[in-house]
Scaffold this active site. Sequence first.
Site, short mmCIF file in Angstrom:
data_model
loop_
_atom_site.label_atom_id
_atom_site.label_comp_id
_atom_site.label_asym_id
_atom_site.label_seq_id
_atom_site.Cartn_x
_atom_site.Cartn_y
_atom_site.Cartn_z
N THR A 139 11.24 8.84 -2.59
CA THR A 139 10.63 9.52 -1.44
C THR A 139 11.15 10.95 -1.31
O THR A 139 12.29 11.24 -1.71
CB THR A 139 10.99 8.73 -0.15
N ASP A 140 10.34 11.81 -0.69
CA ASP A 140 10.80 13.19 -0.43
C ASP A 140 11.93 13.21 0.59
O ASP A 140 12.64 14.22 0.72
CB ASP A 140 9.63 14.08 0.03
N GLU A 141 12.13 12.08 1.31
CA GLU A 141 13.16 12.07 2.36
C GLU A 141 14.57 12.22 1.78
O GLU A 141 15.50 12.56 2.51
CB GLU A 141 13.03 10.79 3.21
N TYR A 192 18.05 5.01 5.64
CA TYR A 192 16.97 4.75 4.66
C TYR A 192 17.01 5.77 3.53
O TYR A 192 17.08 5.39 2.35
CB TYR A 192 15.60 4.80 5.36
N LYS A 196 17.83 5.38 -0.53
CA LYS A 196 16.89 5.76 -1.60
C LYS A 196 17.56 6.80 -2.53
O LYS A 196 17.37 6.76 -3.75
CB LYS A 196 15.60 6.33 -1.02
P1 NAD Z 1 6.61 -1.66 2.34
O1 NAD Z 1 7.73 -1.83 3.29
O2 NAD Z 1 5.21 -1.72 2.85
O3 NAD Z 1 6.70 -2.76 1.18
C1 NAD Z 1 7.90 -3.11 0.57
C2 NAD Z 1 7.65 -4.36 -0.27
O4 NAD Z 1 8.87 -4.70 -0.92
C3 NAD Z 1 7.23 -5.59 0.56
O5 NAD Z 1 6.19 -6.27 -0.10
C4 NAD Z 1 8.50 -6.43 0.61
O6 NAD Z 1 8.24 -7.82 0.73
C5 NAD Z 1 9.13 -6.09 -0.74
N1 NAD Z 1 10.59 -6.28 -0.74
C6 NAD Z 1 11.49 -5.88 0.20
N2 NAD Z 1 12.73 -6.24 -0.17
C7 NAD Z 1 12.61 -6.87 -1.38
C8 NAD Z 1 13.55 -7.43 -2.28
N3 NAD Z 1 14.87 -7.45 -2.01
N4 NAD Z 1 13.08 -7.96 -3.43
C9 NAD Z 1 11.76 -7.97 -3.70
N5 NAD Z 1 10.82 -7.45 -2.90
C10 NAD Z 1 11.26 -6.89 -1.74
O7 NAD Z 1 6.90 -0.29 1.60
P2 NAD Z 1 5.88 0.82 1.08
O8 NAD Z 1 5.55 1.73 2.19
O9 NAD Z 1 4.82 0.16 0.30
O10 NAD Z 1 6.85 1.62 0.10
C11 NAD Z 1 6.98 1.22 -1.27
C12 NAD Z 1 7.98 2.13 -1.94
O11 NAD Z 1 7.54 3.48 -1.85
C13 NAD Z 1 9.37 2.09 -1.30
O12 NAD Z 1 10.32 2.13 -2.34
C14 NAD Z 1 9.42 3.36 -0.46
O13 NAD Z 1 10.74 3.85 -0.38
C15 NAD Z 1 8.55 4.30 -1.29
N6 NAD Z 1 7.85 5.34 -0.52
C16 NAD Z 1 7.10 5.01 0.57
C17 NAD Z 1 6.42 6.01 1.26
C18 NAD Z 1 5.55 5.70 2.45
O14 NAD Z 1 5.05 6.62 3.11
N7 NAD Z 1 5.29 4.45 2.76
C19 NAD Z 1 6.52 7.35 0.84
C20 NAD Z 1 7.30 7.64 -0.29
C21 NAD Z 1 7.96 6.62 -0.96
P1 TYD Z 2 7.12 7.06 10.06
O1 TYD Z 2 5.71 6.62 9.87
O2 TYD Z 2 8.12 6.09 10.57
O3 TYD Z 2 7.57 7.71 8.68
P2 TYD Z 2 8.92 8.58 8.33
O4 TYD Z 2 9.86 8.50 9.44
O5 TYD Z 2 9.42 7.88 7.11
O6 TYD Z 2 8.43 9.97 8.07
O7 TYD Z 2 7.12 8.29 11.08
C1 TYD Z 2 6.35 9.46 10.82
C2 TYD Z 2 6.64 10.45 11.92
O8 TYD Z 2 6.13 9.93 13.15
C3 TYD Z 2 8.12 10.68 12.17
O9 TYD Z 2 8.32 12.05 12.49
C4 TYD Z 2 8.45 9.80 13.35
C5 TYD Z 2 7.16 9.80 14.13
N1 TYD Z 2 6.86 8.55 14.90
C6 TYD Z 2 6.53 8.63 16.25
O10 TYD Z 2 6.49 9.72 16.85
N2 TYD Z 2 6.24 7.47 16.91
C7 TYD Z 2 6.27 6.25 16.29
O11 TYD Z 2 6.03 5.21 16.96
C8 TYD Z 2 6.60 6.20 14.90
C9 TYD Z 2 6.66 4.88 14.18
C10 TYD Z 2 6.89 7.37 14.24
#
Ligand code: NAD
Ligand code: TYD
Length: 397
Positions: A139-141, A192, A196
């Site tokens: 992630t970019d975070e 988090y 990562k």
């Molecule tokens: P999500 O939380 O929707 O899904 C995570 C999945 O991993 C779930 O299916 C969960 O059951 C599984 N999981 C959790 N712990 C596990 C374990 N110990 N063993 C096996 N499976 C396990 O997450 P997402 O939003 O789909 O993100 C997927 C990946 O992409 C993550 O690594 C996250 O850091 C990265 N990512 C997400 C975003 C975003 O905006 N959602 C952006 C950049 C990177």
């Molecule tokens: P989120 O979807 O949790 O992603 P991330 O924190 O990983 O970027 O949140 C996106 C942005 O929205 C973040 O600045 C926090 C804000 N946010 C709210 O203002 N209200 C909410 O209920 C949630 C879940 C997030």
Amino acid sequence: MKTYLITGGAGFIGSNFVQYIVKMHGQDDVQIIILDALTYAGNLKNIESELNLPYVHFIKGDIGDADVVADIFAKFDIDYVVNFAAESHVDRSISNPRLFLETNILGTQALLDAARRAWGKDSNAGGYAEGKKFLQVSTDEVYGSLEKEYDEPQPLRLDDKLKKVVEKRKNLKTFGKHFFTEDTPLSPRSPYSASKAGADMLVAAYHETYGMPVNITRCSNNYGAYQFPEKLIPLMIKNVIEGKKLPVYGTGMNVRDWLYVTDHCKAIDEVLEKGRIGEVYNIGGFNEECNINIVKLIINTISEIMHNEPAYQSLLRCRLEDVSEDLISYVTDRPGHDKRYAINPTKIATELGWYPETSFETGIKSTIRWYLDNQKWVDDVTSGDYQKYYDDMYKNR
Ligand code: NAD
Ligand code: TYD
């Protein structure tokens, strides 16, 4: 024949990726092994039709369980590991950091070890079998937080190299002059993002120390179908449909760079096939927006759909007149809330020809329609402990 091990394939991005690979490569000779622990964020319904395919296999298990993982590598000749499995929600990491370290760091290390054992040739040269790759979805975070330099967004000027790749995206804008590049030092600020970053460093260390063939992708915030409704966009859509308050943290002026999930899946596919071994690729949406504008856009788009297509009104769980900005409720800010994320995707654009194709206008409309049409899915995934989690989260805000 390519065999994928897709971890976290029942979660949001992982399930979209499974669907993407089936659609794009299903007719080729592929095999897809999905390993997922099915936490609250994983749901087999997300990949229901893919699971009926003879070349897709599901295994319920933890990426940190060395026996389970070793067994998979013993049974299948895995070519690509795509590691999506993670705890992914910042607010949950603030309440329970330990779980994030266990899954995101130790889990990744267990997977790396299993891949190293299975792929490493046992000569002292330390070579690896051809065509193998471990792709860490990050992630970019991990880069920390950028300053928001403009109150109002300014036009984003692309350099000539980028302009050549990105022809179709118009009216791009930004809230600052600085962007994350692959060379930006890691500076995570939440449990988090720290977990990562720890995983990324291990992946890089396995490449340096053991010569493991790896890539790391660092992506901005995703949105789209199947995202668990605890993250900003699906939570706000769900709450508008139900006529519930929309909790905006702090002033609502924090900025995220939103990417449509299918564009992310395409980027990962490109990096798997063509990414240079050992490299990091940033993946961004060219789509910076502050939270409050996202929330207002969701309210207004839902209201517009209801007015233009009255058949949709029966899907609302509140009165149409309740769909308004009066639902917005400013709540106490998230501790350590990162101000702005913004990605410079020049490397992936110029090396691999990828760019984020979906405009926010198109992506958010199709996402809202998906949530309107799939409220049964929302009800299913939020049954169980969800309500307690949600109430606890907001009771002190
Ligand atoms: P999500 O939380 O929707 O899904 C995570 C999945 O991993 C779930 O299916 C969960 O059951 C599984 N999981 C959790 N712990 C596990 C374990 N110990 N063993 C096996 N499976 C396990 O997450 P997402 O939003 O789909 O993100 C997927 C990946 O992409 C993550 O690594 C996250 O850091 C990265 N990512 C997400 C975003 C975003 O905006 N959602 C952006 C950049 C990177
Ligand atoms: P989120 O979807 O949790 O992603 P991330 O924190 O990983 O970027 O949140 C996106 C942005 O929205 C973040 O600045 C926090 C804000 N946010 C709210 O203002 N209200 C909410 O209920 C949630 C879940 C997030």
